[in-house]
Design a protein around this motif. Structure first.
Motif, PDB file in Angstrom:
ATOM      1  N   TRP A   1      25.371  -6.563 -23.236  1.00 18.45           N
ATOM      2  CA  TRP A   1      26.359  -5.271 -23.611  1.00 18.45           C
ATOM      3  C   TRP A   1      27.278  -5.716 -24.128  1.00 18.45           C
ATOM      4  N   SER A   2      26.963  -6.958 -25.410  1.00 15.61           N
ATOM      5  CA  SER A   2      28.150  -7.220 -25.936  1.00 15.61           C
ATOM      6  C   SER A   2      27.754  -6.861 -27.785  1.00 15.61           C
ATOM      7  N   MET A   3      26.620  -6.073 -27.820  1.00 18.04           N
ATOM      8  CA  MET A   3      26.728  -5.232 -29.569  1.00 18.04           C
ATOM      9  C   MET A   3      27.770  -4.175 -28.759  1.00 18.04           C
ATOM     10  N   ILE A   4      28.299  -3.577 -29.639  1.00 21.53           N
ATOM     11  CA  ILE A   4      29.270  -2.558 -29.638  1.00 21.53           C
ATOM     12  C   ILE A   4      28.684  -1.631 -30.405  1.00 21.53           C
ATOM     13  N   ASP A   5      28.797  -0.205 -29.844  1.00 22.28           N
ATOM     14  CA  ASP A   5      28.511   0.497 -31.686  1.00 22.28           C
ATOM     15  C   ASP A   5      29.816   1.915 -31.612  1.00 22.28           C
ATOM     16  N   VAL A   6      30.488   1.766 -30.683  1.00 24.10           N
ATOM     17  CA  VAL A   6      31.749   2.616 -30.827  1.00 24.10           C
ATOM     18  C   VAL A   6      33.137   1.377 -29.926  1.00 24.10           C
ATOM     19  N   LEU A   7      34.078   1.538 -30.056  1.00 23.71           N
ATOM     20  CA  LEU A   7      35.414   1.367 -29.629  1.00 23.71           C
ATOM     21  C   LEU A   7      36.330   2.218 -29.421  1.00 23.71           C
ATOM     22  N   ILE A   8      36.421   2.708 -28.056  1.00 26.81           N
ATOM     23  CA  ILE A   8      37.378   3.781 -28.342  1.00 26.81           C
ATOM     24  C   ILE A   8      38.809   3.262 -27.530  1.00 26.81           C
ATOM     25  N   ASN A   9      39.924   3.225 -27.856  1.00 26.16           N
ATOM     26  CA  ASN A   9      41.052   2.622 -28.407  1.00 26.16           C
ATOM     27  C   ASN A   9      42.242   3.328 -27.716  1.00 26.16           C
ATOM     28  N   ASN A  10      42.302   3.520 -25.485  1.00 30.59           N
ATOM     29  CA  ASN A  10      42.365   4.667 -25.180  1.00 30.59           C
ATOM     30  C   ASN A  10      44.118   3.929 -24.562  1.00 30.59           C
ATOM     31  N   ALA A  11      43.956   2.754 -24.055  1.00 30.12           N
ATOM     32  CA  ALA A  11      44.874   3.026 -22.675  1.00 30.12           C
ATOM     33  C   ALA A  11      46.259   2.745 -23.470  1.00 30.12           C
ATOM     34  N   GLY A  12      46.947   2.922 -23.063  1.00 26.87           N
ATOM     35  CA  GLY A  12      48.730   2.543 -23.957  1.00 26.87           C
ATOM     36  C   GLY A  12      49.462   3.492 -22.678  1.00 26.87           C
TER      37      GLY A  12
END
Ligand SMILES: NC(=O)c1ccc[n+]([C@@H]2O[C@H](COP(=O)([O-])OP(=O)(O)OC[C@H]3O[C@@H](n4cnc5c(N)ncnc54)[C@H](OP(=O)(O)O)[C@@H]3O)[C@@H](O)[C@H]2O)c1
Length: 251
Positions: A73-84
């Motif tokens: 699970w450690s190789m991440i292709d997409v980061l969605i920064n949604n928290a806020g």
């Protein structure tokens, strides 16, 4: 198959984004503070979903959570920064500084830290970052003070990331929604005042979390040579008003 990390997965947009991504065949890591909500999502979504409990405002906790991700699970292709979050709608001169601090810690520092930690991997994978900004980062409104300013940060940070990532193949988008119902956003903003929160959306036909989730899928499925820099969206019912001029009686 792409692995996608979504922050703020326990509610609202983030939850709908996780559901839509898994239904579309992606592997999803959902991050948030409320572990029980993430576990519910795990029960619903199964093996394609990995719950990651963390508080974005705590650097050590984020570091530890990312380091403990299983290898597959450690190789991440997409980061969605949604928290806020937004806290309060008071005028700046009446606002509680603790609210400002929490918004800056979450929307600015938390988002920046997790992005900084994951950027080397995203470069290796020619990956993608989708930040959830807001129309509040462009258009001011009374009581929007620090919340709008944090979203203006997210907008400019997204564009500046594009400048730095030139030639790496990493894509960056700032998705900037207007009024969206069906989330905990206003419940959090009004500190649990459900009636006030619900009243805001009455009869508005606002954007729904599913609309945001479908837009995210569209962004991810754009061909590699296309980068959507900014995407501003509003419900049709929302529009612009005239700039008010305050008449001073005593002058
Ligand atoms: N709803 C709108 O009208 C609207 C419009 C434009 C932009 N936005 C933006 O869209 C994003 C999502 O909003 P939403 O409407 O879906 O709100 P929401 O329903 O309140 O969801 C916010 C999510 O952020 C997570 N979160 C908050 N603080 C966190 C922290 N310190 N660490 C980790 N996770 C944290 C929450 O999870 P936990 O509480 O479990 O940690 C929750 O999952 C936000 O960035 C918001 O500013 C919302």
């Amino acid at each position: 198959m792409k692995t996608i990390l979504v922050t703020g997965a326990s509610a609202g947009f983030g939850r709908a984004i996780c559901q839509e991504l898994v239904q579309s065949g992606y592997r999803v890591i959902g991050a948030a503070r409320r572990q029980e909500k993430l576990e519910d999502l795990k029960k619903e979504l199964g093996e394609s979903f990995y719950p990651l409990s963390l508080d974005l405002t705590n650097k050590a906790e984020v570091d530890k959570a990312l380091a403990q991700l299983p290898e597959n699970w450690s190789m991440i292709d997409v980061l969605i920064n949604n928290a806020g979050l937004a806290l309060g709608l008071d005028k700046a001169q009446e606002a509680d500084f603790n609210d400002w601090e929490t918004m800056i810690m979450t929307n600015v520092l938390g988002l920046s830290f997790i992005t900084n930690q994951l950027l080397p991997k995203l470069v290796l994978k020619r990956g993608q970052i989708i930040n959830i900004g807001s129309i509040a980062g462009t258009y001011p409104y009374p009581g929007g003070n620090v919340y709008g300013a944090t979203k203006a940060f997210v907008k400019q940070f997204s564009l500046n990331l594009r400048a730095d990532l030139a030639g790496t193949g990493v894509r960056v988008t700032n998705l900037e929604p207007g009024l969206c119902g069906g989330t905990e956003f206003s419940f959090v903003r009004f500190k649990g005042d459900k009636e006030r929160a619900e009243k805001l959306y009455e009869g508005t036909n606002s954007i729904q979390p599913e609309d945001i989730a479908k837009t995210i899928i569209w962004l991810i499925q754009q061909p590699q040579h296309i980068n959507i820099n900014r995407l501003e969206m509003m419900p049709t019912s929302q529009s612009f008003g005239a700039l008010p001029v305050h008449i001073q009686e005593d002058k």
